[in-house]
Structures are given as C-alpha cells and as structure tokens.
Scaffold this active site. Structure first.
Site, PDB file in Angstrom:
ATOM      1  N   LYS A  85       0.868  -1.176   0.000  1.00 32.76           N
ATOM      2  CA  LYS A  85       0.000   0.000   0.000  1.00 32.76           C
ATOM      3  C   LYS A  85       0.899   1.218   0.000  1.00 32.76           C
ATOM      4  CE  LYS A  85      -4.496   0.998   0.618  1.00 32.76           C
ATOM      5  NZ  LYS A  85      -5.684   0.310   0.156  1.00 32.76           N
ATOM      6  N   GLY A 185     -24.241   3.287   5.339  1.00 32.42           N
ATOM      7  CA  GLY A 185     -23.359   3.847   4.302  1.00 32.42           C
ATOM      8  C   GLY A 185     -23.797   3.347   2.935  1.00 32.42           C
ATOM      9  N   GLY A 190     -22.203   0.549  -1.017  1.00 36.44           N
ATOM     10  CA  GLY A 190     -23.468   0.317  -0.319  1.00 36.44           C
ATOM     11  C   GLY A 190     -24.668   0.354  -1.248  1.00 36.44           C
TER      12      GLY A 190
HETATM   13  N1  LIG Z   1     -14.924   0.904  -3.285  1.00 33.57           N
HETATM   14  C1  LIG Z   1     -14.390  -0.296  -3.178  1.00 33.57           C
HETATM   15  O1  LIG Z   1     -14.195  -1.006  -4.165  1.00 33.57           O
HETATM   16  C2  LIG Z   1     -14.032  -0.843  -1.813  1.00 33.57           C
HETATM   17  C3  LIG Z   1     -13.304  -2.050  -1.755  1.00 33.57           C
HETATM   18  C4  LIG Z   1     -13.017  -2.605  -0.501  1.00 33.57           C
HETATM   19  C5  LIG Z   1     -13.442  -1.943   0.644  1.00 33.57           C
HETATM   20  N2  LIG Z   1     -14.143  -0.770   0.553  1.00 33.57           N
HETATM   21  C6  LIG Z   1     -14.562  -0.127   1.801  1.00 33.57           C
HETATM   22  O2  LIG Z   1     -15.982  -0.021   1.814  1.00 33.57           O
HETATM   23  C7  LIG Z   1     -16.370   1.171   2.481  1.00 33.57           C
HETATM   24  C8  LIG Z   1     -17.252   1.999   1.554  1.00 33.57           C
HETATM   25  O3  LIG Z   1     -16.512   2.317   0.386  1.00 33.57           O
HETATM   26  P1  LIG Z   1     -17.163   3.201  -0.784  1.00 33.57           P
HETATM   27  O4  LIG Z   1     -16.236   3.094  -1.927  1.00 33.57           O
HETATM   28  O5  LIG Z   1     -18.605   2.848  -0.951  1.00 33.57           O
HETATM   29  O6  LIG Z   1     -17.024   4.657  -0.140  1.00 33.57           O
HETATM   30  P2  LIG Z   1     -17.986   5.910  -0.340  1.00 33.57           P
HETATM   31  O7  LIG Z   1     -17.250   7.065   0.219  1.00 33.57           O
HETATM   32  O8  LIG Z   1     -18.507   5.974  -1.745  1.00 33.57           O
HETATM   33  O9  LIG Z   1     -19.251   5.567   0.591  1.00 33.57           O
HETATM   34  C9  LIG Z   1     -19.256   5.653   1.976  1.00 33.57           C
HETATM   35  C10 LIG Z   1     -20.611   6.195   2.393  1.00 33.57           C
HETATM   36  O10 LIG Z   1     -20.667   6.170   3.819  1.00 33.57           O
HETATM   37  C11 LIG Z   1     -21.246   7.375   4.253  1.00 33.57           C
HETATM   38  N3  LIG Z   1     -20.853   7.616   5.635  1.00 33.57           N
HETATM   39  C12 LIG Z   1     -19.683   8.145   6.095  1.00 33.57           C
HETATM   40  N4  LIG Z   1     -19.701   8.188   7.450  1.00 33.57           N
HETATM   41  C13 LIG Z   1     -20.873   7.657   7.831  1.00 33.57           C
HETATM   42  C14 LIG Z   1     -21.457   7.416   9.107  1.00 33.57           C
HETATM   43  N5  LIG Z   1     -20.832   7.732  10.239  1.00 33.57           N
HETATM   44  N6  LIG Z   1     -22.704   6.855   9.145  1.00 33.57           N
HETATM   45  C15 LIG Z   1     -23.354   6.542   7.991  1.00 33.57           C
HETATM   46  N7  LIG Z   1     -22.838   6.743   6.766  1.00 33.57           N
HETATM   47  C16 LIG Z   1     -21.612   7.292   6.690  1.00 33.57           C
HETATM   48  C17 LIG Z   1     -20.793   8.426   3.262  1.00 33.57           C
HETATM   49  O11 LIG Z   1     -21.647   9.548   3.264  1.00 33.57           O
HETATM   50  C18 LIG Z   1     -20.834   7.641   1.953  1.00 33.57           C
HETATM   51  O12 LIG Z   1     -22.094   7.774   1.302  1.00 33.57           O
HETATM   52  C19 LIG Z   1     -15.068   1.860   2.904  1.00 33.57           C
HETATM   53  O13 LIG Z   1     -14.761   1.469   4.221  1.00 33.57           O
HETATM   54  C20 LIG Z   1     -14.051   1.292   1.938  1.00 33.57           C
HETATM   55  O14 LIG Z   1     -12.742   1.303   2.502  1.00 33.57           O
HETATM   56  C21 LIG Z   1     -14.451  -0.219  -0.649  1.00 33.57           C
END
Ligand SMILES: NC(=O)c1ccc[n+]([C@@H]2O[C@H](COP(=O)([O-])OP(=O)(O)OC[C@H]3O[C@@H](n4cnc5c(N)ncnc54)[C@H](O)[C@@H]3O)[C@@H](O)[C@H]2O)c1
Length: 363
Positions: A85, A185, A190
């Site tokens: 990373k 989220g 999500g």
């Molecule tokens: N995008 C990927 O391919 C991927 C892969 C592996 C892991 N992840 C993990 O999955 C999670 C989501 O990723 P993403 O790409 O959808 O990110 P994103 O930023 O698009 O979505 C996160 C959502 O969570 C909301 N949020 C933030 N704080 C919050 C809280 N306290 N309560 C409720 N909602 C809240 C935000 O408003 C946002 O809509 C992260 O932890 C990320 O590390 C993502």
C-alpha cells in the site's frame, strides 16, 4: 524531567514488513511512503491513499496497517499477489497535479514491479493514467486506457456472496429473501449492495450521513426504508447488519446492542479493537471477516493485469461464497472466531505456496 517518548521506528515495531520506502520530491511537494508487507505470493498490490495526515507518524501507521491487510486479502482471495500500500501525505484538493503524480510514478517504477499501485481514498482512475505515463506497474486505470473502471461494482457483488454464505450457515438457505438487512453507508459500494439485496427479496433499511446518498437509493428502490443514524439502525430489529461506511464500525457499544444474527459488510477494518471478534461470537453473532467479503474490488483491479475481462473477474468474485463457507467451517472445527480462521487460512497459503519459490528452476 523525563525525556519525551520517541515513537517507535519501522524496525523496532517488528511488523514483519519486507520493505518501506520514503519518497520525497520537494518541488512538487510529494511526500509518499510505500510499504510492502509481503511478496511471498507475487508482486505487492495495493492502492495509493492521498490524505492530509496530521503527522508523518500517522501516515506511517496507516500504510503499515493497510499493506499488511492487503497481503491477507490477496492470499485469502486466492490471488498470486502479495500485499502493499502507499500513502501520499497532503490534501489532494491542494496538492494533486500532473507533475506530483508523475514524480510519484517514477518512484513506483523504481521498485521494478515489486509494488503495483491502484486507486484508494483520494485517488481516482484518471490519476492512475497520469502515474502510468512514468510507470508500468499501475492498475485501476480508466476504461479508455484498458482499465477495469469502478471497483465498487464487484466489491458489492462479493459482499453479497459472503452474506449469502452466512445466511446458509445461519438459516439453512443461501438467500436473504424475507430477511431484514441494515446497510450503514450507501455510497459507491453500499448502493450496489442494496440493489442485490432488493433483487433477492430482502427488506432493506439504510442510513447515511449524506441525505443525497439515501435519496438516490430510495429513488432507485422505493421500498427501501431509511433511519437517521447508525446508532438507530444497529439497535433496530435486523437480521443482518452491513457496515459499508468507515472502519471501526464494530465497537463495544454496537456489539452490546446489536440484534442481528449476521454482520457482513464492505467497510475495511470493522473490528474496533482486538477481542471484539470474540465478543461477537459470545453474543451468537456470525461475523464475516471484512477483508474476505470485500475482496471483489481487489479481484477486479488484479484482473486488469491480465487484460481486463469483467466476466472472468465476476466469476472469481463469486468464489467469495465458497471462501466464506470454508472460513466458517474452519472456525467451527477449530473453535475460533471466523476472523481468526480467515487469518489462519491466509497465513497458511502465504507459507505453503510462498515457500515454492524456493524450488530452484535451473534458469
Ligand atoms: N470501493 C471499493 O471497491 C471498496 C473495496 C473494498 C473496501 N471498501 C470499503 O468499503 C467502504 C465503503 O466504500 P465506498 O467506496 O462505498 O465509499 P464511499 O465514500 O462511496 O461511501 C461511503 C458512504 O458512507 C457514508 N458515511 C460516512 N460516514 C458515515 C457514518 N458515520 N454513518 C453513515 N454513513 C456514513 C458516506 O456519506 C458515503 O455515502 C469503505 O470502508 C471502503 O474502505 C471499498
């Protein structure tokens, strides 16, 4: 007066990392740290996080933790990749430009393929295209450059497969039909997960700090209910809780009130501290380890290294169902929480398959 305590250096931490590289280019303001935890199974792959860390120590801490997590994720997903990373210290809105990204690309290039980079928080496919102008070891590029595009599609698909496997262990059938699933989220991952759940016949409740994210989901799926906070969501009458926002979602307060039988979501580093996996087990809650079920995005960007095929990557991501079932079975056999079982399988693969590189090929 006692001397102020010095934070531990990289070697004194004993984290087991192979290599940690500090990269500095003063004119562009680039300050980056690349951490390679393991190359036992292949080149280290992991995204570049561009983030305004409060201190260099915080950045170092983050990159050491994240790179270790990537090695376990790749190993458990059955990929021929190690774990690494990178972090770039600073505010991407102020610092990010072509020259800085290209300077960073030259540092990645200098590692000669020991580390492949990709997108993470604060970096996007367009940034990977800039980096790739200086460097061959880049994935997560734009579709126009042969890239895989948005990795959240297969991340959500993989989480859904893990959840189906958890449902089979818990209720005897691999479906969420008729179950109440709470998604905290509804961002990139999500909202795709909600679509899978609705199509499977689940009753879905969501929450998000961003009202626009909730509105988007409810416009797509009018039957989805929403609550104001995650606190309200976890205290509700859920069968499954899917944390899909930030890390640390499973803390003591949450585990104490949670009524769901299953926790399975996309967020990285869900367990707030060591021992919480045991608290979940003691309360009869089946926890599907985060790095196991959210590996779909890694599988997607890894596929790009072979010339991207969405169908091939989707087939690989579908195997998260079998991996989840295998982890739950080992957990039951060895009397340990699933989080421990997942680590054991990943470590075993790193040792057993990684060892084979010691067989001399005569060329
Ligand atoms: N995008 C990927 O391919 C991927 C892969 C592996 C892991 N992840 C993990 O999955 C999670 C989501 O990723 P993403 O790409 O959808 O990110 P994103 O930023 O698009 O979505 C996160 C959502 O969570 C909301 N949020 C933030 N704080 C919050 C809280 N306290 N309560 C409720 N909602 C809240 C935000 O408003 C946002 O809509 C992260 O932890 C990320 O590390 C993502």
């Amino acid at each position: 007066m006692t001397a102020p305590q010095q934070p531990l250096g990289v070697f004194a931490r004993g984290t087991g990392h192979e290599q940690v590289v500090f990269c500095h280019d003063e004119p562009t303001g680039l300050k980056a740290i690349i951490a390679i935890y393991s190359t036992a199974l292949g080149p280290a792959l992991g995204g570049t996080r561009f983030y305004p860390y409060a201190s260099e120590q915080d950045a170092l801490e983050d990159v050491l933790n994240l790179s270790r997590g990537m090695a376990y994720k790749a190993a458990l997903a059955g990929l021929d990749l190690g774990g690494g990373k990178a972090v770039i210290i600073g505010d991407p809105a102020k610092l990010k430009n072509e020259a800085l990204l290209r300077a960073y690309g030259r540092f990645v290039e200098s590692l000669d393929g020991r580390y492949y980079t990709a997108c993470d928080v604060g970096t996007f496919s367009e940034d990977m295209d800039h980096i790739a102008r200086e460097c061959s070891f880049v994935t997560g590029r734009t579709v126009a450059h042969g890239g895989a595009g948005d990795s959240s599609v297969l991340t959500a698909f993989g989480v859904f497969q893990g959840m189906r496997a958890a449902a089979e262990i818990t209720w005897g059938t691999p479906t969420l039909h008729g179950r109440t699933v709470g998604v905290a989220g509804v961002g990139k991952v999500g909202h795709h997960l909600v679509t899978h759940l609705v199509e499977d016949g689940a009753d879905v409740v969501v929450t998000d700090v961003n009202p626009e994210a909730v509105a988007r989901v409810q416009t797509e799926h009018p039957g989805v209910r929403a609550v104001d906070t995650t606190t309200e969501l976890v205290a509700g009458d859920l069968d499954v809780y899917a944390p899909c926002a930030l890390g640390g979602a499973l803390d003591d307060a949450t585990v104490d009130v949670l009524r769901a039988r299953i926790v399975c979501g996309a967020a990285n580093n869900q367990l707030a501290h060591e021992g919480i996996e045991k608290s979940l087990q003691d309360r009869g809650i089946l926890y599907a380890p985060d790095y196991m079920v959210n590996a779909g995005g890694l599988i997607q960007v890894a596929d790009e290294l072979e010339g991207f095929s969405f169908e091939r990557a989707k087939q690989r991501a579908a195997k998260i169902f079998d991996t989840t079932a295998q982890v739950f079975a080992l957990a039951a056999d060895e009397g340990v929480p699933p989080a421990v079982a997942a680590d054991r399988i990943a470590e075993r693969r790193m040792n057993e398959v990684g060892r084979l590189r010691g067989i001399w090929l005569g060329r």
